[in-house]
Motif scaffolding. Sequence first.
Motif, PDB file in Angstrom:
ATOM      1  N   PRO A 125      -8.216  13.519  -9.979  1.00 12.52           N
ATOM      2  CA  PRO A 125      -8.823  12.648  -9.660  1.00 12.52           C
ATOM      3  C   PRO A 125      -8.862  11.845 -10.240  1.00 12.52           C
ATOM      4  O   PRO A 125      -8.748  11.045 -11.281  1.00 12.52           O
ATOM      5  CB  PRO A 125     -10.299  14.115 -10.679  1.00 12.52           C
ATOM      6  CG  PRO A 125      -9.826  15.075 -10.688  1.00 12.52           C
ATOM      7  CD  PRO A 125      -7.783  14.651 -11.697  1.00 12.52           C
ATOM      8  N   TRP A 126      -9.922  10.659  -8.704  1.00 10.35           N
ATOM      9  CA  TRP A 126     -10.145   9.605  -8.919  1.00 10.35           C
ATOM     10  C   TRP A 126      -9.020   8.161  -9.434  1.00 10.35           C
ATOM     11  O   TRP A 126      -9.197   7.163  -8.871  1.00 10.35           O
ATOM     12  CB  TRP A 126     -11.100   8.997 -10.384  1.00 10.35           C
ATOM     13  CG  TRP A 126     -12.765   9.797  -9.938  1.00 10.35           C
ATOM     14  CD1 TRP A 126     -12.661  10.884 -10.795  1.00 10.35           C
ATOM     15  CD2 TRP A 126     -13.354  10.140  -9.207  1.00 10.35           C
ATOM     16  NE1 TRP A 126     -13.968  11.275 -10.523  1.00 10.35           N
ATOM     17  CE2 TRP A 126     -14.132  11.147  -9.157  1.00 10.35           C
ATOM     18  CE3 TRP A 126     -13.106   9.439  -7.792  1.00 10.35           C
ATOM     19  CZ2 TRP A 126     -15.609  10.882  -8.257  1.00 10.35           C
ATOM     20  CZ3 TRP A 126     -14.546   9.523  -6.945  1.00 10.35           C
ATOM     21  CH2 TRP A 126     -15.709  10.106  -7.254  1.00 10.35           C
TER      22      TRP A 126
ATOM     23  N   LYS B 162      -6.570   4.630   4.611  1.00  8.76           N
ATOM     24  CA  LYS B 162      -5.649   4.311   3.263  1.00  8.76           C
ATOM     25  C   LYS B 162      -6.317   4.324   2.264  1.00  8.76           C
ATOM     26  O   LYS B 162      -6.627   5.805   1.954  1.00  8.76           O
ATOM     27  CB  LYS B 162      -6.280   2.659   3.844  1.00  8.76           C
ATOM     28  CG  LYS B 162      -8.044   2.767   3.131  1.00  8.76           C
ATOM     29  CD  LYS B 162      -7.993   1.648   3.273  1.00  8.76           C
ATOM     30  CE  LYS B 162      -9.784   1.459   3.196  1.00  8.76           C
ATOM     31  NZ  LYS B 162     -10.407  -0.026   2.748  1.00  8.76           N
ATOM     32  N   ALA B 163      -5.604   4.014   1.076  1.00 10.78           N
ATOM     33  CA  ALA B 163      -5.076   4.881  -0.112  1.00 10.78           C
ATOM     34  C   ALA B 163      -6.862   4.617  -0.523  1.00 10.78           C
ATOM     35  O   ALA B 163      -7.690   4.063  -0.602  1.00 10.78           O
ATOM     36  CB  ALA B 163      -4.021   3.752  -1.140  1.00 10.78           C
TER      37      ALA B 163
ATOM     38  N   THR C  60       1.555   6.401   4.161  1.00 15.44           N
ATOM     39  CA  THR C  60       2.385   5.839   5.868  1.00 15.44           C
ATOM     40  C   THR C  60       3.201   5.668   6.363  1.00 15.44           C
ATOM     41  O   THR C  60       4.240   6.359   5.321  1.00 15.44           O
ATOM     42  CB  THR C  60       2.499   4.064   5.184  1.00 15.44           C
ATOM     43  OG1 THR C  60       0.592   3.576   4.328  1.00 15.44           O
ATOM     44  CG2 THR C  60       2.247   3.885   6.653  1.00 15.44           C
ATOM     45  N   ASN C  61       3.211   6.377   7.269  1.00 19.58           N
ATOM     46  CA  ASN C  61       4.829   7.004   7.699  1.00 19.58           C
ATOM     47  C   ASN C  61       5.246   5.135   8.017  1.00 19.58           C
ATOM     48  O   ASN C  61       4.769   4.718   8.836  1.00 19.58           O
ATOM     49  CB  ASN C  61       4.576   7.204   9.229  1.00 19.58           C
ATOM     50  CG  ASN C  61       5.947   7.341  10.163  1.00 19.58           C
ATOM     51  OD1 ASN C  61       6.822   7.354  10.009  1.00 19.58           O
ATOM     52  ND2 ASN C  61       5.317   8.542  11.347  1.00 19.58           N
ATOM     53  N   SER C  62       7.214   5.013   7.249  1.00 19.51           N
ATOM     54  CA  SER C  62       7.035   3.528   7.720  1.00 19.51           C
ATOM     55  C   SER C  62       8.794   4.180   8.165  1.00 19.51           C
ATOM     56  O   SER C  62       9.158   3.629   8.197  1.00 19.51           O
ATOM     57  CB  SER C  62       6.930   3.247   6.637  1.00 19.51           C
ATOM     58  OG  SER C  62       8.087   4.116   5.801  1.00 19.51           O
TER      59      SER C  62
ATOM     60  N   SER D 123       1.668   5.782  -2.145  1.00 21.04           N
ATOM     61  CA  SER D 123       0.765   4.997  -2.326  1.00 21.04           C
ATOM     62  C   SER D 123       0.082   5.860  -3.703  1.00 21.04           C
ATOM     63  O   SER D 123      -0.740   6.761  -3.645  1.00 21.04           O
ATOM     64  CB  SER D 123      -0.570   3.813  -1.894  1.00 21.04           C
ATOM     65  OG  SER D 123      -1.345   3.124  -2.404  1.00 21.04           O
ATOM     66  N   VAL D 124       0.839   5.382  -4.187  1.00 20.58           N
ATOM     67  CA  VAL D 124      -0.238   6.109  -5.954  1.00 20.58           C
ATOM     68  C   VAL D 124      -0.369   5.018  -7.104  1.00 20.58           C
ATOM     69  O   VAL D 124      -0.137   4.237  -7.309  1.00 20.58           O
ATOM     70  CB  VAL D 124       1.191   7.508  -6.832  1.00 20.58           C
ATOM     71  CG1 VAL D 124       0.397   8.038  -8.032  1.00 20.58           C
ATOM     72  CG2 VAL D 124       1.162   7.628  -5.803  1.00 20.58           C
ATOM     73  N   ASP D 125      -2.140   4.747  -6.985  1.00 20.35           N
ATOM     74  CA  ASP D 125      -2.790   4.541  -9.012  1.00 20.35           C
ATOM     75  C   ASP D 125      -1.997   2.561  -8.444  1.00 20.35           C
ATOM     76  O   ASP D 125      -1.808   2.201  -9.663  1.00 20.35           O
ATOM     77  CB  ASP D 125      -2.135   4.759 -10.217  1.00 20.35           C
ATOM     78  CG  ASP D 125      -2.977   4.235 -10.615  1.00 20.35           C
ATOM     79  OD1 ASP D 125      -4.119   3.743 -10.606  1.00 20.35           O
ATOM     80  OD2 ASP D 125      -3.103   4.401 -11.918  1.00 20.35           O
TER      81      ASP D 125
END
Length: 134
Positions: A122-123, A84-85, A129-131, A104-106
């Motif tokens: 960083p952080w 997961k993220a 995800t393969n959809s 998924s970004v931030d």
Amino acid sequence: MSRAAKQLLAISAICSLIFLACVASPATAAEPKPAKSGIVRWEEAKSQEADWGEMRRYFTGETFGTKDVLTAVAVVKPGKTVHKAHRHAEEEYLVLVEGSGTWSVDGKESPAKRGDILYAEPWVYHGVTNSGSE
């Protein structure tokens, strides 16, 4: 290994991801331990299989420009994700070589398409995800 399995792993997989996780502090001249220039073949890369697919590690350790680097390819099964993220102290680049998915970004999601590259500072939480169906 069957032809279909080879295609799944080598060509038609959704997410052949190349991970470059680089620690921000570069190697110094006083600590020269860089990897040597060269080529690592698919069959030579260390393989790790999981329920989500397969990860092959190509280069790890120190280079001329980084203190710690990981370069790997992940073949992710339909409906799966490597994890997961997540977030960490290292920068990360993800390249979508084949297929489609969801980035998924931030905390925000967007379509992932062939040829996309994700860069995560960083952080910053990130993942894919393969959809798709392959």
